[in-house]
Design an enzyme around this catalytic site. Structure first.
Site, PDB file in Angstrom:
ATOM      1  CG  HIS A 175       2.857   3.060  13.274  1.00  0.00           C
ATOM      2  ND1 HIS A 175       3.247   4.109  14.439  1.00  0.00           N
ATOM      3  CD2 HIS A 175       1.489   2.766  13.941  1.00  0.00           C
ATOM      4  CE1 HIS A 175       2.371   4.409  15.064  1.00  0.00           C
ATOM      5  NE2 HIS A 175       1.130   3.848  14.836  1.00  0.00           N
ATOM      6  N   GLY A 216       1.050  -1.268  -0.118  1.00  0.00           N
ATOM      7  CA  GLY A 216       0.043  -0.120   0.053  1.00  0.00           C
ATOM      8  C   GLY A 216       0.751   1.126   0.041  1.00  0.00           C
TER       9      GLY A 216
HETATM   10  N1  NDP Z   1       0.544   5.418   5.356  1.00  0.00           N
HETATM   11  C1  NDP Z   1       1.568   6.111   5.477  1.00  0.00           C
HETATM   12  O1  NDP Z   1       2.070   7.083   5.045  1.00  0.00           O
HETATM   13  C2  NDP Z   1       2.104   5.447   6.888  1.00  0.00           C
HETATM   14  C3  NDP Z   1       2.133   4.782   7.254  1.00  0.00           C
HETATM   15  N2  NDP Z   1       2.899   4.035   8.399  1.00  0.00           N
HETATM   16  C4  NDP Z   1       2.721   2.720   8.796  1.00  0.00           C
HETATM   17  O2  NDP Z   1       2.925   1.818   7.860  1.00  0.00           O
HETATM   18  C5  NDP Z   1       2.052   0.424   8.115  1.00  0.00           C
HETATM   19  C6  NDP Z   1       1.218   0.142   6.797  1.00  0.00           C
HETATM   20  O3  NDP Z   1       0.397   1.273   6.263  1.00  0.00           O
HETATM   21  P1  NDP Z   1      -0.180   2.013   5.280  1.00  0.00           P
HETATM   22  O4  NDP Z   1       1.069   1.821   3.860  1.00  0.00           O
HETATM   23  O5  NDP Z   1      -1.015   2.903   5.255  1.00  0.00           O
HETATM   24  O6  NDP Z   1      -1.146   0.561   4.825  1.00  0.00           O
HETATM   25  P2  NDP Z   1      -2.186   0.632   3.324  1.00  0.00           P
HETATM   26  O7  NDP Z   1      -3.623   0.450   3.891  1.00  0.00           O
HETATM   27  O8  NDP Z   1      -1.937   1.799   2.489  1.00  0.00           O
HETATM   28  O9  NDP Z   1      -1.730  -0.865   2.682  1.00  0.00           O
HETATM   29  C7  NDP Z   1      -1.806  -2.095   3.354  1.00  0.00           C
HETATM   30  C8  NDP Z   1      -1.314  -3.214   2.473  1.00  0.00           C
HETATM   31  O10 NDP Z   1      -1.229  -4.308   3.090  1.00  0.00           O
HETATM   32  C9  NDP Z   1      -1.972  -5.518   2.502  1.00  0.00           C
HETATM   33  N3  NDP Z   1      -2.456  -6.207   3.213  1.00  0.00           N
HETATM   34  C10 NDP Z   1      -3.653  -6.243   3.821  1.00  0.00           C
HETATM   35  N4  NDP Z   1      -3.956  -7.569   4.347  1.00  0.00           N
HETATM   36  C11 NDP Z   1      -3.030  -8.230   4.212  1.00  0.00           C
HETATM   37  C12 NDP Z   1      -2.484  -9.441   4.463  1.00  0.00           C
HETATM   38  N5  NDP Z   1      -3.166 -10.474   5.138  1.00  0.00           N
HETATM   39  N6  NDP Z   1      -1.088  -9.986   4.069  1.00  0.00           N
HETATM   40  C13 NDP Z   1      -0.357  -9.185   3.458  1.00  0.00           C
HETATM   41  N7  NDP Z   1      -0.757  -7.998   3.016  1.00  0.00           N
HETATM   42  C14 NDP Z   1      -1.826  -7.565   3.253  1.00  0.00           C
HETATM   43  C15 NDP Z   1      -2.963  -4.495   1.570  1.00  0.00           C
HETATM   44  O11 NDP Z   1      -3.326  -5.181   0.442  1.00  0.00           O
HETATM   45  P3  NDP Z   1      -4.290  -4.849  -0.717  1.00  0.00           P
HETATM   46  O12 NDP Z   1      -3.554  -3.753  -1.693  1.00  0.00           O
HETATM   47  O13 NDP Z   1      -4.849  -5.932  -1.394  1.00  0.00           O
HETATM   48  O14 NDP Z   1      -5.218  -4.015   0.167  1.00  0.00           O
HETATM   49  C16 NDP Z   1      -2.132  -3.342   1.263  1.00  0.00           C
HETATM   50  O15 NDP Z   1      -1.256  -3.646   0.020  1.00  0.00           O
HETATM   51  C17 NDP Z   1       1.273   0.652   9.216  1.00  0.00           C
HETATM   52  O16 NDP Z   1       1.873   0.058  10.325  1.00  0.00           O
HETATM   53  C18 NDP Z   1       1.147   2.298   9.086  1.00  0.00           C
HETATM   54  O17 NDP Z   1       0.840   2.622  10.463  1.00  0.00           O
HETATM   55  C19 NDP Z   1       3.949   4.597   8.812  1.00  0.00           C
HETATM   56  C20 NDP Z   1       4.183   5.870   8.396  1.00  0.00           C
HETATM   57  C21 NDP Z   1       3.305   6.644   7.264  1.00  0.00           C
HETATM   58 MG    MG Z   2       0.751   7.094  11.793  1.00  0.00          MG
END
Ligand code: NDP
Ligand code: MG
Ligand SMILES: CC[C@](O)(C(C)=O)C(=O)O
Ligand code: MG
Length: 337
Positions: A109, A27
């Site tokens: 995180h 993601g």
């Molecule tokens: N968003 C940000 O910019 C920031 C996020 N973080 C941290 O980074 C981490 C990820 O957040 P973020 O990037 O926002 O997440 P997103 O929601 O953007 O993406 C999550 C990803 O995980 C995948 N996923 C869901 N379920 C599973 C599973 N069972 N097995 C493997 N993959 C799976 C999703 O698949 P699918 O694509 O099919 O939905 C997607 O590709 C969190 O810990 C967040 O707190 C830290 C700093 C900033």
């Molecule tokens: Mg955060």
């Protein structure tokens, strides 16, 4: 206490280049880490479930995609970049059974470690590389030769080398171009949650929506209200980003500055500061984490309702109309391959 800040010269990129990295999730953060690791010469594979909508995207961008269990088994460094509320299930089912002596378990995180949702075994390194910015900008800045600052933390140093490994990973995604600060899982988790709730996301969104409501309810044109409280906010924040609040105050008129100095504290009043302290307390004592985990387990009814209400706010319709007339503004969120 003075913080330690590291830059590219302090990092040894060859450490991460010598590891087999699995990034679980593709993601916002997952795509940014994976693509920049790859561009930094790291051997990276992506872990996604068979039905994931992101599989095709990652493959199109030249990455090798496996299931989370296969990727974890193959790798010796596993970075979990799936949603915080899902990580404990992925860990139990796909990662834990595949952890070997000397592996490293990485987080973007600290939520799951700070609130004891994941308890790794003692024979692996547990560390964090947390960029201080949205993933799409982490990637965009890397491609542009810049970087988003990042925090690193070590929860468990089984190898004796976990900090150098985390710093090397942070450098490979561009963080050490801007500065990498050493912290703890607790400090990162609590400050990150506070920042996004009280200031960056919750505070800023509510400030903008409320300002828009006050102006439009008083009979002013929504278009003028939009430019005033949302569009121009970026231009003002750009000045803060470049030179601090002082630079912003230097650039605005003295009329604006007098209003800023005398009215700002009336908007963000002592009562608001008290509420911010309450919000911080709920983060520190685990109330927020318990609420969010329960909300997710219940199928996110409140989250969905509030998100929909936000999408229906009149500022969205006005903004869309105006942004459509400014081709350079509505830059689509794309995965910069
Ligand atoms: N968003 C940000 O910019 C920031 C996020 N973080 C941290 O980074 C981490 C990820 O957040 P973020 O990037 O926002 O997440 P997103 O929601 O953007 O993406 C999550 C990803 O995980 C995948 N996923 C869901 N379920 C599973 C599973 N069972 N097995 C493997 N993959 C799976 C999703 O698949 P699918 O694509 O099919 O939905 C997607 O590709 C969190 O810990 C967040 O707190 C830290 C700093 C900033
Ligand atoms: Mg955060
Ligand atoms: C500000 C929100 C954030 O903490 C981030 C982009 O850093 C997040 O969790 O998405
Ligand atoms: Mg953050």
């Amino acid at each position: 206490m003075a913080v330690e800040i590291f830059y590219d010269d302090d990092a040894d990129l060859s450490i991460i280049q010598g590891r087999k990295v699995a990034v679980i999730g593709y993601g916002s953060q997952g795509h940014a880490h994976s693509l920049s690791l790859r561009d930094s010469g790291v051997d990276v594979r992506i872990g996604l479930p068979e039905g994931s909508k992101s599989r095709a995207k990652a493959e199109e961008q030249g990455l090798r995609v496996l299931t989370p269990a296969e990727a974890s088994a193959e790798a010796d460094l596993i970075m979990i970049l799936a949603p915080d509320t899902k990580q404990r299930f992925i860990y139990e089912q796909d990662i834990a059974p595949n952890l070997k002596d000397g592996d490293a378990l990485f987080f973007g995180h600290g939520f799951n470690i700070r609130y004891d949702l994941i308890k790794p075994p003692s024979n692996v390194d547990v560390a964090m590389v947390a960029p201080k910015g949205p993933g799409h900008l982490v990637r965009r800045q890397f491609v542009d030769g810049k970087g988003v600052p990042a925090l690193i933390a070590v929860e468990q140093d089984a190898s004796g080398n976990a900090q150098a490994l985390a710093l090397s990973y942070a450098a490979a995604i561009g963080g050490a171009r801007a500065g990498v600060i050493k912290t703890t899982f607790t400090e990162e988790t609590e400050t990150d949650l506070f920042g996004e709730q009280a200031v960056l996301c919750g505070g800023a969104s509510a400030l903008v929506q409320t300002g828009f409501e006050v102006l439009t309810e008083a009979g002013y044109a929504p278009e003028i209200a939009y430019f005033e409280v949302l569009h121009e906010l970026k231009l003002i924040v750009d000045l803060m980003y470049e030179g601090g609040i002082a630079r912003q105050r230097y650039s605005i008129s003295d009329t604006a500055e007098y209003g800023d100095l005398t009215r700002g504290p009336r908007v963000i009043s002592p009562a608001v500061k008290e509420e911010m302290k309450k919000i911080l307390g709920e983060i520190q004592d685990g109330t927020f984490a318990r609420e969010w985990v329960a909300e997710d387990e219940a199928g996110r009814p409140n989250f969905t309702k509030l998100e929909e209400q936000g999408n229906q706010h009149p500022i969205e319709e006005t903004g869309k109309k105006l942004r459509d007339l400014m081709s350079w503004v509505d830059r689509p969120i794309t995965e910069t391959a």
